[in-house]
Design an enzyme around this catalytic site. Structure first.
Site, PDB file in Angstrom:
ATOM      1  N   HIS A 159     -72.654  40.396 -54.197  1.00  0.00           N
ATOM      2  CA  HIS A 159     -73.509  40.499 -54.741  1.00  0.00           C
ATOM      3  C   HIS A 159     -74.169  40.278 -56.084  1.00  0.00           C
ATOM      4  CE1 HIS A 159     -78.181  41.899 -53.117  1.00  0.00           C
ATOM      5  NE2 HIS A 159     -77.125  43.803 -52.835  1.00  0.00           N
ATOM      6  N   ASN A 171     -81.035  47.591 -57.471  1.00  0.00           N
ATOM      7  CA  ASN A 171     -81.782  47.869 -56.693  1.00  0.00           C
ATOM      8  C   ASN A 171     -83.086  48.926 -57.870  1.00  0.00           C
ATOM      9  OD1 ASN A 171     -80.723  50.757 -57.456  1.00  0.00           O
ATOM     10  ND2 ASN A 171     -81.540  51.148 -55.558  1.00  0.00           N
ATOM     11  N   ASP A 209     -78.445  36.234 -55.132  1.00  0.00           N
ATOM     12  CA  ASP A 209     -77.509  36.059 -54.286  1.00  0.00           C
ATOM     13  C   ASP A 209     -79.014  35.960 -53.341  1.00  0.00           C
ATOM     14  OD1 ASP A 209     -77.835  38.783 -54.822  1.00  0.00           O
ATOM     15  OD2 ASP A 209     -76.760  38.902 -52.351  1.00  0.00           O
ATOM     16  N   ASN A 233     -82.689  44.106 -52.840  1.00  0.00           N
ATOM     17  CA  ASN A 233     -83.413  44.779 -53.290  1.00  0.00           C
ATOM     18  C   ASN A 233     -83.940  44.679 -55.094  1.00  0.00           C
ATOM     19  OD1 ASN A 233     -84.042  46.956 -51.019  1.00  0.00           O
ATOM     20  ND2 ASN A 233     -81.623  47.542 -51.348  1.00  0.00           N
TER      21      ASN A 233
END
Length: 194
Positions: A22, A70, A95, A116
């Site tokens: 991520h 997020n 990503d 997100n």
């Protein structure tokens, strides 16, 4: 089309997340900082690690938000307000599940595709989606229920090498991006084979 003057990497802060898939967006911004001898330093007003670097004749703001994925929008909005940047001055590195490791793609505008970090940035920019993105392929685990564990997991050795190769190629296309020659940048980056 306005010039890109800021590159924002998406990821999660802290040692636990550093090597997770991520964080591929962070890896690209880190690589740009290294290649320009810049140093990303904690900057409270931008809620992240920030550096100002030069690539050729271009001055560039680099930011890796430390807000968690997020909540990335708050950091991006702070940077935009301070430097009076518009969405088309931004290149957001993130990503991408829909691309295999070893591939990366440029894209301008569009939705968040369930990401997100992108979702929060679009919201923080007042639902403006016209910022540039560089999508760094990490591959897909094959099942939606496995995505969270997958993106928060570490890539295997071959996979990591492929992702790093794609990041190197992103670096190679940066001068074209900064010159506004998106066709050339895309042509070069999109021909990369995984």
């Amino acid at each position: 089309m306005s010039q890109v003057t800021a590159i924002i990497g998406l990821g999660n802060p802290g040692a636990n997340y550093e090597a997770t898939r991520h964080n591929a967006g962070f890896w690209l911004v880190d690589a740009i900082a290294r290649s320009t001898h810049g140093e990303l330093r904690p900057e409270k007003k931008f809620l992240g690690h920030y550096a100002k670097v030069r690539v050729g004749d271009h001055e560039l703001h680099l930011l890796n938000p430390t807000t968690f994925m997020n909540r990335s929008g708050a950091a991006v909005a702070a940077l935009c307000q301070f430097f009076k940047l518009t969405p088309d001055n931004l290149l957001v590195a993130h990503d991408e599940l829909d691309l295999p490791p070893g591939q990366a793609r440029y894209k301008t505008g569009g939705g968040h595709g369930g990401h997100n970090g992108l979702r929060d940035i679009i919201s923080a920019l007042g639902n403006q989606k016209q910022f540039h993105r560089v999508r760094i392929g990490i591959g897909h685990p094959g099942d939606a229920s496995q995505v969270t564990n997958y993106v928060l997991g570490r890539a295997g050795k071959a996979e990591q090498t492929a992702i790093e190769r794609a990041i190197d190629e992103c670096l190679a296309t940066l001068p074209s991006v900064l010159a506004g020659d998106w066709a050339k940048a895309m042509n070069q980056l999109h021909s990369l084979k995984p």
